[in-house]
Design a protein around this motif. Structure first.
Motif, PDB file in Angstrom:
ATOM      1  N   PHE A  63       0.382  -0.278   6.969  1.00  0.00           N
ATOM      2  CA  PHE A  63      -0.780  -0.433   7.709  1.00  0.00           C
ATOM      3  C   PHE A  63      -0.797  -1.474   8.708  1.00  0.00           C
ATOM      4  O   PHE A  63      -1.122  -1.678   9.719  1.00  0.00           O
ATOM      5  N   SER A  64      -0.570  -2.630   8.043  1.00  0.00           N
ATOM      6  CA  SER A  64      -0.531  -3.911   8.768  1.00  0.00           C
ATOM      7  C   SER A  64       0.524  -3.913   9.815  1.00  0.00           C
ATOM      8  O   SER A  64       0.190  -4.286  11.026  1.00  0.00           O
ATOM      9  N   GLY A  65       1.585  -3.310   9.456  1.00  0.00           N
ATOM     10  CA  GLY A  65       2.729  -3.349  10.629  1.00  0.00           C
ATOM     11  C   GLY A  65       2.353  -2.562  11.619  1.00  0.00           C
ATOM     12  O   GLY A  65       2.615  -2.808  12.814  1.00  0.00           O
ATOM     13  N   ALA A  66       1.655  -1.359  11.462  1.00  0.00           N
ATOM     14  CA  ALA A  66       1.136  -0.328  12.347  1.00  0.00           C
ATOM     15  C   ALA A  66       0.247  -1.007  13.219  1.00  0.00           C
ATOM     16  O   ALA A  66       0.291  -0.768  14.292  1.00  0.00           O
ATOM     17  N   LEU A  67      -0.903  -1.791  12.378  1.00  0.00           N
ATOM     18  CA  LEU A  67      -1.738  -2.460  13.229  1.00  0.00           C
ATOM     19  C   LEU A  67      -1.335  -3.354  14.206  1.00  0.00           C
ATOM     20  O   LEU A  67      -1.939  -3.707  15.209  1.00  0.00           O
ATOM     21  N   ALA A  68      -0.455  -4.218  13.635  1.00  0.00           N
ATOM     22  CA  ALA A  68       0.280  -5.330  14.075  1.00  0.00           C
ATOM     23  C   ALA A  68       0.916  -4.770  15.658  1.00  0.00           C
ATOM     24  O   ALA A  68       1.033  -5.212  16.705  1.00  0.00           O
ATOM     25  N   TYR A  69       1.580  -3.596  15.414  1.00  0.00           N
ATOM     26  CA  TYR A  69       2.257  -3.019  16.610  1.00  0.00           C
ATOM     27  C   TYR A  69       1.184  -2.595  17.714  1.00  0.00           C
ATOM     28  O   TYR A  69       1.404  -2.783  18.853  1.00  0.00           O
ATOM     29  N   ALA A  70       0.057  -2.347  17.195  1.00  0.00           N
ATOM     30  CA  ALA A  70      -0.982  -1.879  18.144  1.00  0.00           C
ATOM     31  C   ALA A  70      -1.623  -2.852  18.698  1.00  0.00           C
ATOM     32  O   ALA A  70      -1.953  -2.784  19.991  1.00  0.00           O
TER      33      ALA A  70
ATOM     34  N   GLY B 270      -3.816  -7.246   3.528  1.00  0.00           N
ATOM     35  CA  GLY B 270      -2.514  -7.760   2.974  1.00  0.00           C
ATOM     36  C   GLY B 270      -1.666  -8.749   4.159  1.00  0.00           C
ATOM     37  O   GLY B 270      -1.448  -8.093   4.960  1.00  0.00           O
ATOM     38  N   ALA B 271      -1.722  -9.872   3.712  1.00  0.00           N
ATOM     39  CA  ALA B 271      -0.954 -10.957   4.746  1.00  0.00           C
ATOM     40  C   ALA B 271       0.433 -10.865   4.435  1.00  0.00           C
ATOM     41  O   ALA B 271       1.306 -11.372   5.380  1.00  0.00           O
ATOM     42  N   ASN B 272       1.020 -10.534   3.253  1.00  0.00           N
ATOM     43  CA  ASN B 272       2.666 -10.628   2.921  1.00  0.00           C
ATOM     44  C   ASN B 272       3.305  -9.989   3.933  1.00  0.00           C
ATOM     45  O   ASN B 272       4.676 -10.320   4.151  1.00  0.00           O
TER      46      ASN B 272
END
Length: 432
Positions: free
Chosen positions: A371-378, A245-247
Motif C-alpha cells: 500500500f505504501s509503495g503504491a501510494l508513494a507511486y501515486a 508503515g514507514a519501513n
C-alpha cells in the motif's frame, strides 16, 4: 537445568530452546526482508526507473510476500492445531534457509535480478505463513499455567525485537558486504533449527474428532468474530500499521530524500530497534498491570504522530528520533495486543486464532508495504507517509468507539471460564 517449581519461564528448558529458536529465526528473517527491499529499489533505480516507479517495485515485493500468507492463513492455523507444532516450525526454517542461500549466492555472484527477488519473496511468504501460527501457538504449551502471562510477554518481546533488530543488523551487514546479510541469516536459521530440535514432546490439546477441516477453520474464524477483545485488538493493528508503515519506504528516504546511502539505511533501520529494545527492557522490570487497553490505544496514537513527523523531516538526527519513537510505540502496542489475544483465546483454538493474527500482521506489514509503495507511486513518498500517519490516528479514534472493550480493559487477566475450560481440555489431552 529445569527447576521443579519454576518461578519464571526462562527456568524451563523447553521454553529457553523455543525462545532461542524464535529469536534467531526472526533476526535472520527480517535482516533478509530489509535487504530484499533495498536491493529491489536499487536495481529499479539503476535500471533508470523514477523514484515513483521504483517505489512501485517495493509495492510489488510487499504484495508477493503478503498474498501467500493471505491465501494460506486458514490452512496454516488448522495445521498448527492439528499437527505437531514443532515439526511445522522446523520445516519453515528449512524453507527460509533455502531462500537465504539462494539470494546469498546470486548476490555474491553479481547476477541478482528482480525476477529472482520476486520469486524468493513468494517462498518467504509461504514459510512465514506456516511459521507464525506454529510458533505462537506452541509457546503457551511449554510452561505451567501460572507462568503463562510472563511467557507470552517474553515470547512477544523476543519476536518484536527480532523483527526490528534484524532489520538494523541487515543494513549494517550489507554495508560491509552485499551478500553478508544472507550468509549471517543462513547461520541464524541453523541456530534456530538446532535449538527447536532440542524441545521435547509437549502436550497439545485434541481437536474435535467429528469436526471436518473446513468446519474447524470456520470455527476459528467465528471465534475471532465473536470475541470483541480479540477482534478489536487484531484489527486495530491491521489498519494502523497498514496505513502508517514507514519501513517499506526506508530505502526511498535513505537514497533519495535524506541521501544517506546504505550506512544511513542501517541507522534508520536500527532506530526503531533501539526504541523497541528499551521499551521491552522496561517491561521486563516493570510489567504492565493496569489500564492495558487505554494504554495500547495511546501507543498507536503516538505511532501515527511520529510517522507524520518522520515524513516531514529532512534532518537525519530528527528522523532517527522519530523512528525511535515509532519503534517504542509499536513495541508497547504489540506487547499489550499479543498478550491479550493469547490470554483471551482457548488453547485448542490458539493455532487458528494465531493464524488470523499472523495474517493481519502480514497484511499490516507486507500488505502495508504494498500500500505504501503504491501510494508513494501515486502521490510521492512524503505525502504517502503523512496520509498514512493521519489514517492511523483516525483509526484509534474510531476503534475506541467501535470496540469500547479496548477502552475499558484494565488488566491482562482472561475470563475465569476460559481458564477453567483450558485446564479441562489439557487434562483430557494428556489422558488420551
Amino acid at each position: 537445568m529445569t527447576s521443579k517449581n519454576p518461578t519464571h519461564p526462562l527456568q524451563v528448558h523447553n521454553f529457553r530452546a523455543y525462545l532461542t529458536s524464535r529469536f534467531s529465526m526472526t533476526l535472520g528473517q527480517y535482516a533478509m526482508i530489509l535487504i530484499i527491499g533495498w536491493q529491489t529499489y536499487n536495481l529499479a533505480r539503476d535500471a533508470g526507473m523514477s523514484i515513483g516507479a521504483a517505489s512501485g517495485q517495493l509495492a510489488l515485493i510487499g504484495l508477493l510476500q503478503f498474498l501467500p500468507l493471505f491465501v494460506l492463513t486458514p490452512f496454516t492455523g488448522l495445521a498448527a492445531d492439528r499437527f505437531d507444532r514443532r515439526i511445522l516450525a522446523l520445516l519453515t526454517i528449512l524453507l527460509q534457509m533455502l531462500c537465504a542461500g539462494t539470494l546469498g549466492w546470486f548476490t555474491y555472484a553479481g547476477t541478482l535480478s528482480l525476477p529472482i527477488l520476486f520469486g524468493v519473496a513468494v517462498l518467504l511468504g509461504i514459510a512465514r505463513g506456516f511459521a507464525g501460527p506454529a510458533y505462537s501457538a506452541l509457546a503457551p504449551n511449554l510452561v505451567p499455567k501460572t507462568l503463562l502471562p510472563t511467557a507470552i510477554a517474553v515470547s512477544t518481546v523476543a519476536w518484536q525485537l527480532g523483527t526490528i533488530l534484524g532489520a538494523a543488523m541487515g543494513g549494517y551487514l550489507y554495508s560491509l558486504s552485499p551478500a553478508l546479510p544472507y550468509g549471517v541469516g543462513f547461520g541464524l536459521y541453523v541456530v534456530g533449527f538446532i535449538a527447536l530440535s532440542s524441545v521435547g514432546k509437549v502436550p497439545q490439546p485434541a481437536m474435535k474428532k467429528d469436526q471436518r477441516p473446513i468446519g474447524a477453520i470456520v470455527d476459528g474464524l467465528q471465534y475471532v468474530g465473536r470475541n470483541k477483545m480479540v477482534l478489536g485488538a487484531i484489527t486495530l493493528d491491521l489498519l494502523a500499521v497498514f496505513l502508517a508503515g514507514a519501513n517499506a519506504l526506508l530505502p526511498v528516504f535513505a537514497r533519495d530524500i535524506l541521501e544517506v546511502g546504505a550506512d544511513g539505511l542501517a541507522q534508520l533501520a536500527m532506530a526503531p530497534g533501539i526504541g523497541a529494545a528499551l521499551t521491552a527492557a522496561y517491561f521486563s522490570f516493570r510489567p504492565l498491570k493496569t489500564q492495558v487497553g487505554p494504554k495500547m490505544l495511546w501507543a498507536v496514537f503516538v505511532f501515527g504522530l511520529a510517522t507524520i513527523a518522520f515524513a516531514f523531516s529532512r534532518n537525519m538526527a530528527f528522523s532517527l528520533a522519530m523512528l525511535f519513537i515509532i519503534g517504542s510505540a509499536d513495541m508497547f502496542s504489540v506487547y499489550v495486543r499479543q498478550s491479550l489475544i493469547q490470554l483471551h483465546t482457548p488453547d485448542d483454538k490458539r493455532g487458528r486464532v494465531s493464524a488470523v493474527s499472523q495474517m493481519t500482521i502480514s497484511a499490516s506489514n507486507e500488505g502495508g508495504d504494498a500500500f505504501s509503495g503504491a501510494l508513494a507511486y501515486a502521490i510521492g513518498p512524503v505525502a504517502a507517509l503523512i496520509a498514512g500517519g493521519a489514517g492511523a490516528i483516525v483509526t484509534v479514534l474510531l476503534w475506541s468507539r467501535i470496540f469500547p472493550v479496548l477502552r475499558t480493559t484494565k488488566t491482562f487477566d482472561p475470563p475465569d471460564d476460559l481458564l477453567e475450560g483450558d485446564q479441562q481440555k489439557q487434562t483430557q489431552a494428556q489422558t488420551q
